[in-house]
Design a protein around this motif. Sequence first.
Motif, PDB file in Angstrom:
ATOM      1  N   GLU A  57      63.428  33.961  46.507  1.00 60.56           N
ATOM      2  CA  GLU A  57      64.826  33.699  46.169  1.00 60.56           C
ATOM      3  C   GLU A  57      65.362  34.697  45.151  1.00 60.56           C
ATOM      4  OE1 GLU A  57      65.540  29.668  44.981  1.00 60.56           O
ATOM      5  OE2 GLU A  57      64.346  28.883  46.651  1.00 60.56           O
ATOM      6  N   LYS A  58      64.522  35.181  44.281  1.00 62.15           N
ATOM      7  CA  LYS A  58      64.937  36.123  43.236  1.00 62.15           C
ATOM      8  C   LYS A  58      64.845  37.576  43.690  1.00 62.15           C
ATOM      9  CE  LYS A  58      65.619  32.889  40.179  1.00 62.15           C
ATOM     10  NZ  LYS A  58      66.844  32.628  39.463  1.00 62.15           N
ATOM     11  N   GLY A  59      64.324  37.800  44.896  1.00 56.35           N
ATOM     12  CA  GLY A  59      64.263  39.145  45.436  1.00 56.35           C
ATOM     13  C   GLY A  59      63.175  40.025  44.856  1.00 56.35           C
ATOM     14  N   LEU A  60      62.122  39.409  44.326  1.00 61.28           N
ATOM     15  CA  LEU A  60      61.008  40.163  43.755  1.00 61.28           C
ATOM     16  C   LEU A  60      59.826  40.179  44.712  1.00 61.28           C
ATOM     17  CD1 LEU A  60      60.859  38.810  40.088  1.00 61.28           C
ATOM     18  CD2 LEU A  60      61.703  41.028  40.828  1.00 61.28           C
ATOM     19  N   SER A  61      59.173  41.312  44.803  1.00 63.53           N
ATOM     20  CA  SER A  61      57.933  41.379  45.571  1.00 63.53           C
ATOM     21  C   SER A  61      56.802  40.853  44.698  1.00 63.53           C
ATOM     22  CB  SER A  61      57.639  42.825  45.981  1.00 63.53           C
ATOM     23  OG  SER A  61      57.314  43.602  44.838  1.00 63.53           O
ATOM     24  N   GLN A  62      55.645  40.615  45.309  1.00 59.78           N
ATOM     25  CA  GLN A  62      54.479  40.190  44.530  1.00 59.78           C
ATOM     26  C   GLN A  62      54.129  41.244  43.490  1.00 59.78           C
ATOM     27  OE1 GLN A  62      51.527  39.456  47.581  1.00 59.78           O
ATOM     28  NE2 GLN A  62      51.902  37.252  47.488  1.00 59.78           N
ATOM     29  N   LEU A  63      54.221  42.510  43.864  1.00 65.23           N
ATOM     30  CA  LEU A  63      53.903  43.589  42.929  1.00 65.23           C
ATOM     31  C   LEU A  63      54.884  43.614  41.765  1.00 65.23           C
ATOM     32  CD1 LEU A  63      52.229  46.016  42.084  1.00 65.23           C
ATOM     33  CD2 LEU A  63      53.673  47.437  43.564  1.00 65.23           C
ATOM     34  N   GLN A  64      56.161  43.459  42.040  1.00 64.49           N
ATOM     35  CA  GLN A  64      57.152  43.448  40.967  1.00 64.49           C
ATOM     36  C   GLN A  64      56.929  42.276  40.018  1.00 64.49           C
ATOM     37  OE1 GLN A  64      60.464  43.459  43.698  1.00 64.49           O
ATOM     38  NE2 GLN A  64      61.142  45.467  42.930  1.00 64.49           N
ATOM     39  N   LEU A  65      56.604  41.112  40.573  1.00 67.95           N
ATOM     40  CA  LEU A  65      56.333  39.948  39.730  1.00 67.95           C
ATOM     41  C   LEU A  65      55.090  40.184  38.889  1.00 67.95           C
ATOM     42  CD1 LEU A  65      56.968  37.081  38.815  1.00 67.95           C
ATOM     43  CD2 LEU A  65      55.657  36.240  40.771  1.00 67.95           C
ATOM     44  N   ALA A  66      54.036  40.678  39.507  1.00 65.57           N
ATOM     45  CA  ALA A  66      52.797  40.943  38.772  1.00 65.57           C
ATOM     46  C   ALA A  66      53.043  41.925  37.632  1.00 65.57           C
ATOM     47  CB  ALA A  66      51.728  41.488  39.716  1.00 65.57           C
ATOM     48  N   SER A  96      55.840  42.498  36.135  1.00 68.21           N
ATOM     49  CA  SER A  96      56.724  41.867  35.156  1.00 68.21           C
ATOM     50  C   SER A  96      55.979  40.954  34.191  1.00 68.21           C
ATOM     51  CB  SER A  96      57.807  41.055  35.865  1.00 68.21           C
ATOM     52  OG  SER A  96      58.639  41.894  36.610  1.00 68.21           O
ATOM     53  N   ILE A  97      54.823  40.436  34.637  1.00 65.45           N
ATOM     54  CA  ILE A  97      54.047  39.559  33.751  1.00 65.45           C
ATOM     55  C   ILE A  97      52.869  40.299  33.118  1.00 65.45           C
ATOM     56  CG2 ILE A  97      54.789  37.455  34.909  1.00 65.45           C
ATOM     57  CD1 ILE A  97      51.971  37.281  36.178  1.00 65.45           C
ATOM     58  N   GLY A  98      52.845  41.636  33.284  1.00 62.28           N
ATOM     59  CA  GLY A  98      51.870  42.436  32.566  1.00 62.28           C
ATOM     60  C   GLY A  98      50.628  42.853  33.317  1.00 62.28           C
ATOM     61  N   HIS A  99      50.641  42.751  34.642  1.00 60.46           N
ATOM     62  CA  HIS A  99      49.486  43.162  35.436  1.00 60.46           C
ATOM     63  C   HIS A  99      49.826  44.419  36.228  1.00 60.46           C
ATOM     64  CE1 HIS A  99      46.932  39.648  34.686  1.00 60.46           C
ATOM     65  NE2 HIS A  99      48.081  39.019  34.549  1.00 60.46           N
ATOM     66  N   LYS A 100      48.807  45.210  36.519  1.00 56.50           N
ATOM     67  CA  LYS A 100      49.039  46.468  37.217  1.00 56.50           C
ATOM     68  C   LYS A 100      49.012  46.338  38.732  1.00 56.50           C
ATOM     69  CE  LYS A 100      47.388  49.344  33.480  1.00 56.50           C
ATOM     70  NZ  LYS A 100      46.435  50.338  33.020  1.00 56.50           N
ATOM     71  N   SER A 101      48.360  45.301  39.234  1.00 53.55           N
ATOM     72  CA  SER A 101      48.286  45.132  40.685  1.00 53.55           C
ATOM     73  C   SER A 101      48.785  43.742  41.069  1.00 53.55           C
ATOM     74  CB  SER A 101      46.855  45.330  41.182  1.00 53.55           C
ATOM     75  OG  SER A 101      46.051  44.234  40.837  1.00 53.55           O
ATOM     76  N   LEU A 102      49.045  43.581  42.339  1.00 49.47           N
ATOM     77  CA  LEU A 102      49.563  42.303  42.809  1.00 49.47           C
ATOM     78  C   LEU A 102      48.481  41.271  43.068  1.00 49.47           C
ATOM     79  CD1 LEU A 102      49.097  41.989  46.152  1.00 49.47           C
ATOM     80  CD2 LEU A 102      50.732  43.843  46.124  1.00 49.47           C
ATOM     81  N   SER A 103      47.222  41.614  42.868  1.00 48.71           N
ATOM     82  CA  SER A 103      46.131  40.695  43.210  1.00 48.71           C
ATOM     83  C   SER A 103      46.227  39.358  42.485  1.00 48.71           C
ATOM     84  CB  SER A 103      44.771  41.340  42.951  1.00 48.71           C
ATOM     85  OG  SER A 103      44.597  41.627  41.587  1.00 48.71           O
ATOM     86  N   ILE A 104      46.626  39.341  41.221  1.00 44.41           N
ATOM     87  CA  ILE A 104      46.734  38.074  40.485  1.00 44.41           C
ATOM     88  C   ILE A 104      47.714  37.133  41.175  1.00 44.41           C
ATOM     89  CG2 ILE A 104      48.459  38.956  38.853  1.00 44.41           C
ATOM     90  CD1 ILE A 104      45.786  36.377  37.985  1.00 44.41           C
ATOM     91  N   VAL A 105      48.805  37.680  41.660  1.00 46.54           N
ATOM     92  CA  VAL A 105      49.824  36.858  42.311  1.00 46.54           C
ATOM     93  C   VAL A 105      49.366  36.430  43.701  1.00 46.54           C
ATOM     94  CG1 VAL A 105      52.198  36.802  43.168  1.00 46.54           C
ATOM     95  CG2 VAL A 105      51.697  37.904  40.984  1.00 46.54           C
TER      96      VAL A 105
END
Length: 59
Positions: A2-11, A13-22
């Motif tokens: 809904e906010k238009g963020l990819s998993q990578l962008q969210l990751a 944004s919360i301080g991670h370098k890869s999307l794996s956490i998400v």
Amino acid sequence: MEKGLSQLQLAQSIGHKSLSIVSLAEIYHNNQHFNIEHLVKIAYVLDVNICDFFPKYEN
């Protein structure tokens, strides 16, 4: 989504370098999940109340 963020962008944004956490937390792979610190950061990034992440149960 809904906010238009990819998993990578969210990751990122919360301080991670890869999307794996998400991605791993979304599918609960190998018992991976978000901790309270992640949830606070995600709520801030998404501009939502952290309580929105917890469903309300009625007896």
